[in-house]
Design a protein around this motif. Structure first.
Motif, short mmCIF file in Angstrom:
data_model
loop_
_atom_site.label_atom_id
_atom_site.label_comp_id
_atom_site.label_asym_id
_atom_site.label_seq_id
_atom_site.Cartn_x
_atom_site.Cartn_y
_atom_site.Cartn_z
N LEU A 276 0.83 -1.21 0.00
CA LEU A 276 0.00 0.00 0.00
C LEU A 276 0.86 1.26 0.00
O LEU A 276 0.55 2.25 -0.69
N GLU A 277 1.97 1.23 0.76
CA GLU A 277 2.88 2.37 0.80
C GLU A 277 3.54 2.60 -0.56
O GLU A 277 3.76 3.74 -0.97
N ILE A 278 3.86 1.51 -1.24
CA ILE A 278 4.47 1.62 -2.56
C ILE A 278 3.53 2.33 -3.53
O ILE A 278 3.91 3.28 -4.23
N VAL A 279 2.29 1.87 -3.59
CA VAL A 279 1.30 2.45 -4.51
C VAL A 279 1.02 3.90 -4.16
O VAL A 279 0.94 4.78 -5.04
N ARG A 280 0.87 4.18 -2.87
CA ARG A 280 0.58 5.56 -2.43
C ARG A 280 1.71 6.51 -2.83
O ARG A 280 1.47 7.61 -3.35
N GLY A 281 2.96 6.08 -2.61
CA GLY A 281 4.09 6.93 -2.94
C GLY A 281 4.21 7.18 -4.43
O GLY A 281 4.53 8.30 -4.87
N ALA A 282 3.97 6.14 -5.23
CA ALA A 282 4.06 6.28 -6.69
C ALA A 282 3.00 7.23 -7.22
O ALA A 282 3.29 8.10 -8.06
N ILE A 283 1.76 7.08 -6.75
CA ILE A 283 0.67 7.96 -7.20
C ILE A 283 0.95 9.40 -6.81
O ILE A 283 0.70 10.33 -7.58
N ASP A 284 1.48 9.59 -5.61
CA ASP A 284 1.79 10.93 -5.13
C ASP A 284 2.82 11.61 -6.03
O ASP A 284 2.70 12.80 -6.35
N ARG A 285 3.83 10.87 -6.47
CA ARG A 285 4.86 11.46 -7.33
C ARG A 285 4.33 11.73 -8.75
O ARG A 285 4.75 12.68 -9.40
N ILE A 286 3.42 10.87 -9.20
CA ILE A 286 2.84 11.10 -10.53
C ILE A 286 2.02 12.38 -10.53
O ILE A 286 2.06 13.18 -11.48
N ILE A 287 1.27 12.61 -9.45
CA ILE A 287 0.39 13.79 -9.37
C ILE A 287 1.18 15.06 -9.09
O ILE A 287 0.98 16.09 -9.74
N HIS A 288 2.10 15.01 -8.13
CA HIS A 288 2.78 16.22 -7.69
C HIS A 288 4.20 16.37 -8.24
O HIS A 288 4.81 17.43 -8.09
#
Length: 295
Positions: free
Chosen positions: A94-106
């Motif tokens: 879950l932490e992996i997916v959250r971090g990846a999505i956060d970098r894609i957006i921001h």
């Protein structure tokens, strides 16, 4: 604590030290490079260290002899420890997916690469391979679920590290987007490892059948003086600790002779399924059963 449990404890202590070294190396390199995939890999290694600590505690609890409150022993603590490892892996995913999505957006700062980063990661990969081979070998010999689960966890760490190294090489070649994109397959590998651990330990916890009743019936019927057996059940983990219960119809007409027949059946079953605890109820010769039910 017996010899087997002391050996498991020693392996967990050694791998804990190695996992801490690997975790520190990854955290240092991820801080230097700013790589998301490498930070996720370091997070995974952090769970490996927590898993080793959890494994030490679970193995210590499982090694205790049966007592009044736990007449069937404490072996399930090992399975509980393995399930906790699976939970850690799920959180990591879950932490992996959250971090990846956060970098894609921001967005994020460019990843800094150098030869030293790759050499450190190759050294980490080598340490993890040695840990897996060591834990798996001892785990199979001792039939320790906690060691096998931890080896599976570290094996997932190897695949994760290999993917990260490929991504870092790509970043070095100018493909910065690889660092974020590869975080998703890393998450899949971590989730797969957790599922395999969960699947291998649930049968033990829910008392799934450990031994085919037909096999138990065949061994029992091969003993002289046994006219039949029925209501055969088993649970536990074959090779670690199994439990067998059955009703036995004997030809003996006195208690002493019937007891000797029961002991022969127990010895026959122990020869095939040790370690095993067996509970047998004796039925008189006139008791009607259907032996074909186990044919």
């Amino acid at each position: 604590m017996n010899k087997r449990d002391r050996r498991v404890q020693r392996v967990l202590q050694i791998t804990l030290v190695l996992n801490l070294v690997v975790m520190i190396m990854k955290l240092a390199v991820s801080w230097y490079s700013g790589s998301l995939s490498l930070f996720v890999d370091a997070l995974h290694s952090m769970t490996d260290s927590f898993n080793n600590i959890l494994g030490l505690a679970a193995n210590h609890a499982a090694a205790a002899e049966p007592d009044r409150e736990h007449p069937y022993g404490h072996q399930k603590f090992e399975a509980l420890g393995a399930l906790a490892i699976a939970a850690f892996l799920g959180i990591t995913c879950l932490e992996i997916v959250r971090g990846a999505i956060d970098r894609i957006i921001h967005g994020s700062k460019p990843v800094q690469m150098s030869e030293s980063v790759l050499w450190v990661m190759l050294a980490v990969l080598g340490i993890n391979i040695l840990v897996v081979l060591y834990e798996r070998n001892v785990g199979k010999r001792t039939k320790s679920q906690i060691l096998l689960a931890d080896a599976a966890d570290t094996m997932s760490d190897i695949w994760v590290t290999m993917v990260v190294i490929i991504g870092l090489v790509g970043v070095w070649m100018g493909y910065q987007w690889l660092d974020v994109v590869l975080a998703f397959p890393v998450g899949v590998l971590v989730l797969k490892s957790g599922w395999e651990i969960l699947r291998s330990n649930l049968p033990w916890l829910v008392d799934e059948m450990a031994i085919d009743p037909k096999h138990i019936h065949r061994h029992a019927m091969s003993v002289a003086g046994v006219a039949g057996c029925h209501d055969i059940t088993s649970r536990g983990l074959l090779g670690r600790q199994a439990f067998i219960e059955m009703r036995l119809v004997v030809t003996a007409t006195d208690v002493d002779s019937a007891h000797k027949i029961v002991k022969k059946v127990e010895n026959r079953l122990k020869a095939h399924y040790q370690p095993v605890r067996i509970a047998i109820s004796i039925e008189p010769l006139g008791y009607c059963i259907d032996n074909n039910a186990y044919s």
